[in-house]
Write a protein that holds these residues in place. Structure first.
Motif, PDB file in Angstrom:
ATOM      1  N   MET A  73     -40.880 -13.931 -12.267  1.00 14.86           N
ATOM      2  CA  MET A  73     -39.875 -14.519 -13.142  1.00 14.86           C
ATOM      3  C   MET A  73     -38.506 -14.045 -12.667  1.00 14.86           C
ATOM      4  O   MET A  73     -38.280 -12.862 -12.479  1.00 14.86           O
ATOM      5  CB  MET A  73     -40.152 -14.088 -14.581  1.00 14.86           C
ATOM      6  N   ASN A  74     -37.637 -14.991 -12.457  1.00 11.92           N
ATOM      7  CA  ASN A  74     -36.302 -14.616 -11.985  1.00 11.92           C
ATOM      8  C   ASN A  74     -35.404 -14.215 -13.161  1.00 11.92           C
ATOM      9  O   ASN A  74     -35.753 -14.379 -14.322  1.00 11.92           O
ATOM     10  CB  ASN A  74     -35.695 -15.752 -11.151  1.00 11.92           C
ATOM     11  N   TRP A  75     -34.225 -13.699 -12.846  1.00  8.57           N
ATOM     12  CA  TRP A  75     -33.340 -13.167 -13.893  1.00  8.57           C
ATOM     13  C   TRP A  75     -32.808 -14.250 -14.830  1.00  8.57           C
ATOM     14  O   TRP A  75     -32.524 -13.993 -15.994  1.00  8.57           O
ATOM     15  CB  TRP A  75     -32.185 -12.381 -13.248  1.00  8.57           C
ATOM     16  N   GLY A  76     -32.720 -15.486 -14.377  1.00  5.52           N
ATOM     17  CA  GLY A  76     -32.263 -16.599 -15.208  1.00  5.52           C
ATOM     18  C   GLY A  76     -33.244 -16.895 -16.335  1.00  5.52           C
ATOM     19  O   GLY A  76     -32.849 -17.141 -17.491  1.00  5.52           O
ATOM     20  N   ASN A  77     -34.554 -16.867 -15.998  1.00  9.51           N
ATOM     21  CA  ASN A  77     -35.566 -17.101 -17.032  1.00  9.51           C
ATOM     22  C   ASN A  77     -35.599 -15.938 -18.039  1.00  9.51           C
ATOM     23  O   ASN A  77     -35.788 -16.152 -19.230  1.00  9.51           O
ATOM     24  CB  ASN A  77     -36.947 -17.281 -16.391  1.00  9.51           C
ATOM     25  N   LYS A  78     -35.416 -14.705 -17.532  1.00 11.94           N
ATOM     26  CA  LYS A  78     -35.394 -13.547 -18.434  1.00 11.94           C
ATOM     27  C   LYS A  78     -34.200 -13.644 -19.387  1.00 11.94           C
ATOM     28  O   LYS A  78     -34.325 -13.366 -20.584  1.00 11.94           O
ATOM     29  CB  LYS A  78     -35.318 -12.249 -17.638  1.00 11.94           C
ATOM     30  N   LEU A  79     -33.068 -14.049 -18.863  1.00  9.12           N
ATOM     31  CA  LEU A  79     -31.878 -14.212 -19.707  1.00  9.12           C
ATOM     32  C   LEU A  79     -32.103 -15.292 -20.763  1.00  9.12           C
ATOM     33  O   LEU A  79     -31.732 -15.136 -21.936  1.00  9.12           O
ATOM     34  CB  LEU A  79     -30.663 -14.551 -18.830  1.00  9.12           C
ATOM     35  N   LEU A  80     -32.755 -16.379 -20.365  1.00 10.27           N
ATOM     36  CA  LEU A  80     -33.073 -17.458 -21.304  1.00 10.27           C
ATOM     37  C   LEU A  80     -34.012 -16.952 -22.407  1.00 10.27           C
ATOM     38  O   LEU A  80     -33.825 -17.271 -23.594  1.00 10.27           O
ATOM     39  CB  LEU A  80     -33.698 -18.633 -20.560  1.00 10.27           C
ATOM     40  N   LEU A  81     -35.001 -16.137 -22.060  1.00  8.84           N
ATOM     41  CA  LEU A  81     -35.921 -15.577 -23.052  1.00  8.84           C
ATOM     42  C   LEU A  81     -35.194 -14.649 -24.018  1.00  8.84           C
ATOM     43  O   LEU A  81     -35.465 -14.648 -25.233  1.00  8.84           O
ATOM     44  CB  LEU A  81     -37.068 -14.833 -22.364  1.00  8.84           C
ATOM     45  N   VAL A  82     -34.260 -13.863 -23.486  1.00 10.06           N
ATOM     46  CA  VAL A  82     -33.489 -12.964 -24.357  1.00 10.06           C
ATOM     47  C   VAL A  82     -32.662 -13.774 -25.350  1.00 10.06           C
ATOM     48  O   VAL A  82     -32.634 -13.470 -26.552  1.00 10.06           O
ATOM     49  CB  VAL A  82     -32.593 -12.021 -23.518  1.00 10.06           C
ATOM     50  N   PHE A  83     -31.987 -14.824 -24.890  1.00  7.74           N
ATOM     51  CA  PHE A  83     -31.204 -15.679 -25.799  1.00  7.74           C
ATOM     52  C   PHE A  83     -32.100 -16.372 -26.820  1.00  7.74           C
ATOM     53  O   PHE A  83     -31.749 -16.482 -27.994  1.00  7.74           O
ATOM     54  CB  PHE A  83     -30.392 -16.711 -25.023  1.00  7.74           C
ATOM     55  N   ALA A 119     -35.011 -15.268 -27.953  1.00  6.28           N
ATOM     56  CA  ALA A 119     -35.470 -14.245 -28.907  1.00  6.28           C
ATOM     57  C   ALA A 119     -34.345 -13.893 -29.873  1.00  6.28           C
ATOM     58  O   ALA A 119     -34.573 -13.761 -31.092  1.00  6.28           O
ATOM     59  CB  ALA A 119     -35.945 -13.004 -28.152  1.00  6.28           C
ATOM     60  N   PHE A 120     -33.124 -13.755 -29.364  1.00  6.75           N
ATOM     61  CA  PHE A 120     -31.982 -13.451 -30.234  1.00  6.75           C
ATOM     62  C   PHE A 120     -31.750 -14.575 -31.237  1.00  6.75           C
ATOM     63  O   PHE A 120     -31.540 -14.329 -32.432  1.00  6.75           O
ATOM     64  CB  PHE A 120     -30.732 -13.211 -29.383  1.00  6.75           C
ATOM     65  N   GLY A 121     -31.801 -15.827 -30.789  1.00  8.22           N
ATOM     66  CA  GLY A 121     -31.614 -16.971 -31.682  1.00  8.22           C
ATOM     67  C   GLY A 121     -32.700 -17.035 -32.743  1.00  8.22           C
ATOM     68  O   GLY A 121     -32.428 -17.310 -33.922  1.00  8.22           O
ATOM     69  N   SER A 122     -33.950 -16.746 -32.337  1.00 14.15           N
ATOM     70  CA  SER A 122     -35.052 -16.750 -33.305  1.00 14.15           C
ATOM     71  C   SER A 122     -34.858 -15.655 -34.338  1.00 14.15           C
ATOM     72  O   SER A 122     -35.076 -15.866 -35.543  1.00 14.15           O
ATOM     73  CB  SER A 122     -36.384 -16.549 -32.596  1.00 14.15           C
ATOM     74  N   MET A 123     -34.466 -14.474 -33.873  1.00 12.32           N
ATOM     75  CA  MET A 123     -34.253 -13.360 -34.800  1.00 12.32           C
ATOM     76  C   MET A 123     -33.117 -13.681 -35.781  1.00 12.32           C
ATOM     77  O   MET A 123     -33.230 -13.422 -36.983  1.00 12.32           O
ATOM     78  CB  MET A 123     -33.917 -12.084 -34.024  1.00 12.32           C
TER      79      MET A 123
END
Length: 145
Positions: free
Chosen positions: A1-11, A13-17
């Motif tokens: 998984m590249n850093w772009g996908n990880k950043l997308l997952l973080v955003f 997760a933040f939006g869901s929270m």
């Protein structure tokens, strides 16, 4: 998984929270001190004046509690006077438990309230009354067990 996908997952997760937090906040009941707080705020100077007149009396309003009732005893100056007013049992924790009664004192300037309709908890007993065209106001804490 590249850093772009990880950043997308973080955003995501933040939006869901944040969505979950907004949902939870919308479900929490909001109990104001008064439903008519703006009107009450404007008239608060009358409460201050009435409280000052109550403080000038010889004693404070007394509350006594037994297993089935609450006795409210007004200061001795109120005996044998024609008194009109109301009693608000304000429950700061939940507005559903607030109760309002009409003040009907006997010749000894006392009134008894039944505890049957009251839930256990902490209350502020707000008593406002008028005697000889003078307004009085008192607040006393009460814990019902």
């Amino acid at each position: 998984m590249n850093w772009g996908n990880k950043l997308l997952l973080v955003f995501a997760a933040f939006g869901s929270m944040m969505s979950f937090m907004v949902y939870r906040c919308m479900k929490e009941p909001v109990n104001l001190v008064s439903k008519e707080y703006y009107r009450d705020e404007i008239a608060y100077q009358q409460v201050i004046d009435s409280r000052d007149k109550t403080n000038a009396l010889s004693s404070r309003v007394k509350l006594s509690e037994n297993n089935s009732s609450i006795a409210i005893i007004l200061p001795a100056e109120m005996k044998q006077k024609r008194i009109a007013g109301n009693i608000l049992l304000y429950c700061p924790a939940d507005a559903r438990y607030d109760r309002e009664f009409v003040l009907h004192t006997d010749s000894a300037a006392s009134q008894t309230l039944s505890k049957k309709s009251l839930a256990p908890g902490r209350y502020v007993v707000k008593i406002s009354w008028k005697a000889d065209s003078t307004n009085y106001y008192s607040e006393e804490p009460l814990t019902i067990r």
